[in-house]
Design an enzyme around this catalytic site. Structure first.
Site, PDB file in Angstrom:
ATOM      1  N   HIS A 162       0.848  -1.199   0.000  1.00  0.00           N
ATOM      2  CA  HIS A 162       0.000   0.000   0.000  1.00  0.00           C
ATOM      3  C   HIS A 162       0.883   1.248   0.000  1.00  0.00           C
ATOM      4  CE1 HIS A 162      -3.276   2.769   1.547  1.00  0.00           C
ATOM      5  NE2 HIS A 162      -2.211   3.380   1.990  1.00  0.00           N
ATOM      6  N   GLU A 163       1.824   1.289   0.931  1.00  0.00           N
ATOM      7  CA  GLU A 163       2.671   2.474   1.054  1.00  0.00           C
ATOM      8  C   GLU A 163       3.556   2.665  -0.179  1.00  0.00           C
ATOM      9  OE1 GLU A 163       2.503   4.903   3.239  1.00  0.00           O
ATOM     10  OE2 GLU A 163       0.792   3.877   4.085  1.00  0.00           O
ATOM     11  N   HIS A 166       1.947   4.274  -3.231  1.00  0.00           N
ATOM     12  CA  HIS A 166       1.851   5.738  -3.280  1.00  0.00           C
ATOM     13  C   HIS A 166       2.929   6.300  -4.205  1.00  0.00           C
ATOM     14  CE1 HIS A 166      -1.388   6.718  -0.583  1.00  0.00           C
ATOM     15  NE2 HIS A 166      -0.864   6.035   0.419  1.00  0.00           N
ATOM     16  N   TYR A 177      -3.767  15.261  -2.756  1.00  0.00           N
ATOM     17  CA  TYR A 177      -4.134  14.519  -1.541  1.00  0.00           C
ATOM     18  C   TYR A 177      -5.200  15.273  -0.755  1.00  0.00           C
ATOM     19  CZ  TYR A 177      -3.205  10.918   1.932  1.00  0.00           C
ATOM     20  OH  TYR A 177      -3.323   9.840   2.779  1.00  0.00           O
ATOM     21  N   GLU A 186      -5.653   7.194  -1.902  1.00  0.00           N
ATOM     22  CA  GLU A 186      -5.630   6.159  -0.855  1.00  0.00           C
ATOM     23  C   GLU A 186      -6.189   4.838  -1.379  1.00  0.00           C
ATOM     24  OE1 GLU A 186      -4.447   5.586   2.162  1.00  0.00           O
ATOM     25  OE2 GLU A 186      -3.367   7.452   1.926  1.00  0.00           O
ATOM     26  N   ASP A 259      -8.480  14.753   8.229  1.00  0.00           N
ATOM     27  CA  ASP A 259      -7.902  13.733   7.350  1.00  0.00           C
ATOM     28  C   ASP A 259      -7.927  14.183   5.883  1.00  0.00           C
ATOM     29  OD1 ASP A 259      -6.835  11.237   6.599  1.00  0.00           O
ATOM     30  OD2 ASP A 259      -8.805  10.297   6.450  1.00  0.00           O
ATOM     31  N   HIS A 264      -8.925   8.883   4.002  1.00  0.00           N
ATOM     32  CA  HIS A 264      -8.890   7.478   4.435  1.00  0.00           C
ATOM     33  C   HIS A 264     -10.299   6.929   4.681  1.00  0.00           C
ATOM     34  CE1 HIS A 264      -4.669   8.515   5.516  1.00  0.00           C
ATOM     35  NE2 HIS A 264      -4.443   7.237   5.243  1.00  0.00           N
TER      36      HIS A 264
END
Length: 341
Positions: A162-163, A166, A177, A186, A259, A264
């Site tokens: 996932h990370e 990005h 974002y 996300e 957020d 998210h």
């Protein structure tokens, strides 16, 4: 690599629940992590000339140990081709960076995250009881968790992927974002994170669990993971963390200032659309559905502030271009089912 924004895997709303409901120690850990995440957001890294590999598809991993400090990258502990150190976090980081690289190269012929052969660096044992993992535009960073709420952050392959994903979105689409574009950003990381896990386990769309972060929640916590792509809002329900707040349909879209406008939270909607498309199409999700999403991310005419509906239309177009009308119809139906179209 154009690093516009550092990304961390534990959303601020989970850390805030811990600050509200946790023990003194848990609150302190969560507060430190939350403060640190906000500092990261304030100090976006500029463009850095990262070292690149020489031959296409070549994998080079570089793993560091922060030794519980918050200084990067830390001490180098394992470089590509070196034997395991006996440290489980080092092994997992090394292995899962490799699986992610292999996935993008084998499936989409993508030469590392930036498509130019970026060397994959990771730092483990970051901070003390650090309750997060993040991509800072140059490398992966993993905390060890506190053992009470979160296990070590290298434990879940989809969290690692996932990370790292990005980095792909940053390089290609550069989705802003914020609000819907941020939620797409996300969601794309969840999509690719889940696909890497499915690819690694050779699971079809029907066999996959579609949970992001399985194994990350410590055993006292009531939940399966951080998010559910098949049923957003059902990943956890716990006295400490509260109930998973993700919506699964546009009628429940959350308008918030927190957020970054709910990036998210509302990512649950496009997540479910991908799950519905992949299971309707059947077979391996990284093939037809995955390609439609990947082609969309790489489409230079996708605006950086694209909303859900715009993104959806691109996935339908690319699904048809590569796989035909039947696939496009399944993708269109999935977006209709979550109320985007």
């Amino acid at each position: 690599m154009n690093a516009r924004h550092p990304h961390s895997v534990i959303p601020p709303y989970i850390l805030r629940r811990i600050i509200d409901n946790g023990s003194e120690l848990q609150q302190r850990c969560a507060r430190q992590t939350l403060t640190h995440v906000q500092t990261l957001m304030a100090h976006s890294h500029g463009k850095v000339d990262a070292p690149l590999v020489t031959s296409p598809g070549e994998l080079v991993r570089d793993i560091y140990d922060a030794q519980h400090k918050e200084t990067l990258p830390g001490e180098q502990v394992r470089y590509e081709g070196q034997p395991p150190t006996g440290d489980v976090a080092v092994t997992e980081a090394y292995d899962y960076l490799g699986v992610t690289h292999d996935f993008f190269w084998q499936v989409y012929k993508r030469n590392s995250l930036d498509n130019k052969g970026l060397i994959l660096s990771g730092t483990v044992h970051y901070g003390k009881d650090y309750q997060n993992a993040f991509w800072n535009g140059q490398q992966m960073v993993f905390g060890d968790g506190d053992g009470e709420i979160f296990n070590r952050f290298t434990i879940a392959i989809d969290v690692v992927a996932h990370e790292l994903s990005h980095g792909v979105t940053e390089t290609e689409a550069g989705l802003i974002y914020f609000e819907q574009a941020g939620a797409l950003n996300e969601s794309l990381s969840d999509v690719f994170g889940s696909l890497v896990k499915q690819y690694h386990q050779q699971q079809t769309a029907d066999q996959a669990d579609w949970i992001i972060g399985e194994g990350l929640l410590a055993k006292g916590i009531h939940g399966k993971g951080l998010r559910s792509m098949s049923k957003p809002g059902t990943a956890y329900d716990d006295p400490l963390l509260g109930k998973d707040p993700q919506p699964a349909h546009m009628k429940d879209f959350i308008k918030t200032r927190e957020d970054n406008g709910g990036v998210h939270l509302n990512s649950g909607i496009p997540n479910r659309a991908f799950y519905l498309a992949a299971t309707a199409i059947g077979g391996y999700a990284w093939e037809k559905a995955g390609y439609a999403w990947y082609d969309t991310v790489c489409d230079k005419s996708l605006a950086q502030n694209a909303d859900f509906a715009t993104f959806a239309k691109f996935t339908i177009k690319h699904g048809e271009k590569r796989s035909g009308k039947k696939i496009a119809a399944a993708i269109e139906q999935a977006w209709k089912d979550v109320g985007v179209l």
